[in-house]
Design a protein around this motif. Structure first.
Motif, mmCIF file in Angstrom:
data_model
loop_
_atom_site.group_PDB
_atom_site.id
_atom_site.type_symbol
_atom_site.label_atom_id
_atom_site.label_comp_id
_atom_site.label_asym_id
_atom_site.label_seq_id
_atom_site.Cartn_x
_atom_site.Cartn_y
_atom_site.Cartn_z
ATOM 1 N N LYS A 257 66.273 42.978 44.110
ATOM 2 C CA LYS A 257 66.861 42.444 42.893
ATOM 3 C C LYS A 257 65.865 41.511 42.202
ATOM 4 O O LYS A 257 65.714 40.345 42.569
ATOM 5 C CB LYS A 257 68.145 41.686 43.216
ATOM 6 C CG LYS A 257 69.210 42.558 43.890
ATOM 7 C CD LYS A 257 70.474 41.770 44.204
ATOM 8 C CE LYS A 257 71.535 42.641 44.852
ATOM 9 N NZ LYS A 257 72.789 41.881 45.138
ATOM 10 N N ASN A 258 65.136 42.093 41.251
ATOM 11 C CA ASN A 258 64.236 41.324 40.392
ATOM 12 C C ASN A 258 63.244 40.487 41.197
ATOM 13 O O ASN A 258 63.044 39.302 40.926
ATOM 14 C CB ASN A 258 65.054 40.427 39.453
ATOM 15 C CG ASN A 258 64.243 39.962 38.256
ATOM 16 O OD1 ASN A 258 63.386 40.688 37.750
ATOM 17 N ND2 ASN A 258 64.498 38.745 37.803
ATOM 18 N N ILE A 259 62.594 41.124 42.188
ATOM 19 C CA ILE A 259 61.702 40.343 43.049
ATOM 20 C C ILE A 259 60.300 40.223 42.444
ATOM 21 O O ILE A 259 59.806 41.108 41.752
ATOM 22 C CB ILE A 259 61.598 40.921 44.475
ATOM 23 C CG1 ILE A 259 60.811 42.236 44.505
ATOM 24 C CG2 ILE A 259 62.958 41.072 45.113
ATOM 25 C CD1 ILE A 259 60.290 42.581 45.877
ATOM 26 N N GLU A 260 59.684 39.083 42.709
ATOM 27 C CA GLU A 260 58.274 38.863 42.443
ATOM 28 C C GLU A 260 57.598 38.545 43.765
ATOM 29 O O GLU A 260 58.154 37.815 44.595
ATOM 30 C CB GLU A 260 58.061 37.701 41.465
ATOM 31 C CG GLU A 260 58.518 37.999 40.054
ATOM 32 C CD GLU A 260 58.118 36.917 39.063
ATOM 33 O OE1 GLU A 260 57.671 35.831 39.517
ATOM 34 O OE2 GLU A 260 58.259 37.153 37.853
ATOM 35 N N ALA A 261 56.409 39.097 43.971
ATOM 36 C CA ALA A 261 55.651 38.854 45.197
ATOM 37 C C ALA A 261 54.257 38.384 44.830
ATOM 38 O O ALA A 261 53.623 38.923 43.912
ATOM 39 C CB ALA A 261 55.582 40.116 46.056
ATOM 40 N N MET A 262 53.776 37.397 45.572
ATOM 41 C CA MET A 262 52.518 36.734 45.234
ATOM 42 C C MET A 262 51.673 36.558 46.487
ATOM 43 O O MET A 262 52.193 36.356 47.583
ATOM 44 C CB MET A 262 52.834 35.374 44.607
ATOM 45 C CG MET A 262 51.649 34.587 44.129
ATOM 46 S SD MET A 262 52.180 33.082 43.252
ATOM 47 C CE MET A 262 52.853 33.776 41.749
ATOM 48 N N TYR A 263 50.366 36.658 46.327
ATOM 49 C CA TYR A 263 49.420 36.387 47.407
ATOM 50 C C TYR A 263 48.723 35.041 47.166
ATOM 51 O O TYR A 263 48.302 34.748 46.049
ATOM 52 C CB TYR A 263 48.353 37.485 47.494
ATOM 53 C CG TYR A 263 48.849 38.807 48.037
ATOM 54 C CD1 TYR A 263 48.994 39.017 49.408
ATOM 55 C CD2 TYR A 263 49.175 39.849 47.179
ATOM 56 C CE1 TYR A 263 49.432 40.222 49.906
ATOM 57 C CE2 TYR A 263 49.622 41.069 47.667
ATOM 58 C CZ TYR A 263 49.743 41.246 49.039
ATOM 59 O OH TYR A 263 50.193 42.454 49.530
ATOM 60 N N ASN A 264 48.611 34.266 48.239
ATOM 61 C CA ASN A 264 47.873 33.001 48.207
ATOM 62 C C ASN A 264 48.365 32.042 47.127
ATOM 63 O O ASN A 264 47.622 31.168 46.680
ATOM 64 C CB ASN A 264 46.371 33.261 48.018
ATOM 65 C CG ASN A 264 45.783 34.080 49.144
ATOM 66 O OD1 ASN A 264 45.989 33.784 50.321
ATOM 67 N ND2 ASN A 264 45.073 35.142 48.786
ATOM 68 N N GLY A 265 49.612 32.226 46.719
ATOM 69 C CA GLY A 265 50.175 31.347 45.706
ATOM 70 C C GLY A 265 49.568 31.507 44.331
ATOM 71 O O GLY A 265 49.839 30.711 43.422
ATOM 72 N N ILE A 266 48.749 32.538 44.147
ATOM 73 C CA ILE A 266 48.017 32.696 42.883
ATOM 74 C C ILE A 266 48.190 34.089 42.288
ATOM 75 O O ILE A 266 48.501 34.239 41.108
ATOM 76 C CB ILE A 266 46.501 32.428 43.089
ATOM 77 C CG1 ILE A 266 46.275 31.009 43.603
ATOM 78 C CG2 ILE A 266 45.723 32.684 41.804
ATOM 79 C CD1 ILE A 266 44.840 30.734 43.989
ATOM 80 N N VAL A 267 47.959 35.131 43.113
ATOM 81 C CA VAL A 267 47.902 36.508 42.610
ATOM 82 C C VAL A 267 49.300 37.110 42.586
ATOM 83 O O VAL A 267 49.913 37.335 43.638
ATOM 84 C CB VAL A 267 46.973 37.375 43.476
ATOM 85 C CG1 VAL A 267 46.918 38.799 42.924
ATOM 86 C CG2 VAL A 267 45.585 36.764 43.548
ATOM 87 N N LEU A 268 49.816 37.367 41.396
ATOM 88 C CA LEU A 268 51.136 37.974 41.237
ATOM 89 C C LEU A 268 50.980 39.485 41.310
ATOM 90 O O LEU A 268 50.449 40.120 40.403
ATOM 91 C CB LEU A 268 51.757 37.556 39.904
ATOM 92 C CG LEU A 268 53.195 37.999 39.650
ATOM 93 C CD1 LEU A 268 54.141 37.410 40.701
ATOM 94 C CD2 LEU A 268 53.632 37.590 38.247
ATOM 95 N N ALA A 269 51.440 40.089 42.418
ATOM 96 C CA ALA A 269 51.229 41.514 42.657
ATOM 97 C C ALA A 269 52.421 42.365 42.264
ATOM 98 O O ALA A 269 52.267 43.532 41.905
ATOM 99 C CB ALA A 269 50.889 41.741 44.134
ATOM 100 N N VAL A 270 53.628 41.824 42.392
ATOM 101 C CA VAL A 270 54.854 42.536 42.047
ATOM 102 C C VAL A 270 55.635 41.664 41.076
ATOM 103 O O VAL A 270 55.892 40.491 41.361
ATOM 104 C CB VAL A 270 55.692 42.854 43.303
ATOM 105 C CG1 VAL A 270 57.036 43.447 42.924
ATOM 106 C CG2 VAL A 270 54.933 43.813 44.216
ATOM 107 N N LYS A 271 56.017 42.237 39.940
ATOM 108 C CA LYS A 271 56.496 41.433 38.816
ATOM 109 C C LYS A 271 57.923 41.795 38.425
ATOM 110 O O LYS A 271 58.162 42.601 37.531
ATOM 111 C CB LYS A 271 55.555 41.628 37.626
ATOM 112 C CG LYS A 271 54.093 41.354 37.977
ATOM 113 C CD LYS A 271 53.140 41.850 36.897
ATOM 114 C CE LYS A 271 51.684 41.684 37.327
ATOM 115 N NZ LYS A 271 50.734 42.221 36.321
ATOM 116 N N GLY A 272 58.883 41.238 39.138
ATOM 117 C CA GLY A 272 60.273 41.370 38.751
ATOM 118 C C GLY A 272 60.838 42.770 38.869
ATOM 119 O O GLY A 272 61.442 43.278 37.929
#
Length: 271
Positions: free
Chosen positions: A13-28
């Motif tokens: 459900k509308n997930i965002e996933a990030m690496y190292n607190g910087i790189v946004l890999a999955v956007k909602g």
């Protein structure tokens, strides 16, 4: 009542996933896998497909990543942020890209390792026999060292290893990667058998044709976003998918390599 769709086993459900607190890999992104169903997640390299699977299975946490918004629900319970071994115990198995066998161990020892969450040795032996019945080729290879198997044999083995934990849902990342067409057919025939046995599947694949044959629903990802979704039939008949992923023109004829490359550059659905 007959004819009603099965309830969702897994929901993002509308997930965002990030690496190292910087790189946004999955956007909602939002997607679902229904109970007993098969969902295909399609897209090119770097689209965020593997990150999505890792977010579900909890492996993302071990790679300095996190789901920083949205939620993942499995069997009606929120599993966002739950560590990987607990997610396995809840009924999710993740067959990762590149097969990753325990190369120095035998096939049977690999299966035993996959059953580490089982309660007893007796239960593990029963499960191994189930795997051998489901994938007879592994029974013939049980004493072979995994590192010496062919690519197709290794893929069958890691699927068998994934079955050891008695999953309700199996995540598969590029199961056809590096395999010959005939072996790919065998792998997808095995997945169809597992699905007929009641196992739900979420498959990440670049072999769009093979994935859409087994799936009932499909999503297309680009640059971390879902850009298209629908039934497998709808996605397979979509003009953009036929050109971009299947290399076919409107009449179903195969396009030239130059035309497909040109289409890859223009990506109409992102315009």
């Amino acid at each position: 009542m007959q004819g009603l769709p099965s309830p969702a086993l897994l929901e993002l459900k509308n997930i965002e996933a990030m690496y190292n607190g910087i790189v946004l890999a999955v956007k909602g992104i939002s997607l679902a896998v229904r109970q007993g169903g098969c969902t295909a997640l399609l897209g090119g390299n770097g689209a965020g497909k593997s990150t999505t699977l890792k977010a579900i299975s909890g492996i993302l946490l071990a790679e300095n990543g996190e789901v920083n918004s949205g939620e993942i629900v499995f069997g009606g319970e929120r599993i966002s942020g739950v560590v990987a071994d607990r997610i396995v115990r809840r009924g999710i198995s993740h067959v990762m890209e590149g097969r990753r066998p325990l190369s120095h161990l035998t096939v049977e020892q690999n299966l035993v390792a996959g059953g580490s969450t089982l309660k007893s040795g007796a239960e593990a032996r029963q499960r191994i026999e189930y795997v051998y019945q489901t994938i007879p080729r592994l029974a013939d290879l049980r004493k072979r060292t995994a590192g010496y198997l062919s690519g197709g044999e290794q893929q069958m083995m890691v699927i068998g290893r994934g079955l050891m934990s008695k999953p309700k849902l199996m995540l598969l990342d590029e199961p056809s990667l590096g395999l010959a067409p005939k072996i790919t057919e065998d792998i997808f025939a095995l997945l169809a058998t597992l699905r007929s046995d009641g196992l739900s599947l979420l498959i990440v694949e670049q072999n769009t044709r093979a994935a859409l044959k087994i799936a009932d629903t499909a999503y297309v990802m680009e640059t971390g976003r879902i850009v298209m979704e629908g039934s497998a039939e709808e996605i397979a008949s979509n003009e953009d998918v036929r050109e971009f992923y299947l290399g076919l023109d409107k009449e179903g004829k195969r396009k030239s390599f130059r035309e497909v490359k040109h289409y890859r550059r223009r990506k109409r659905w992102l315009g």
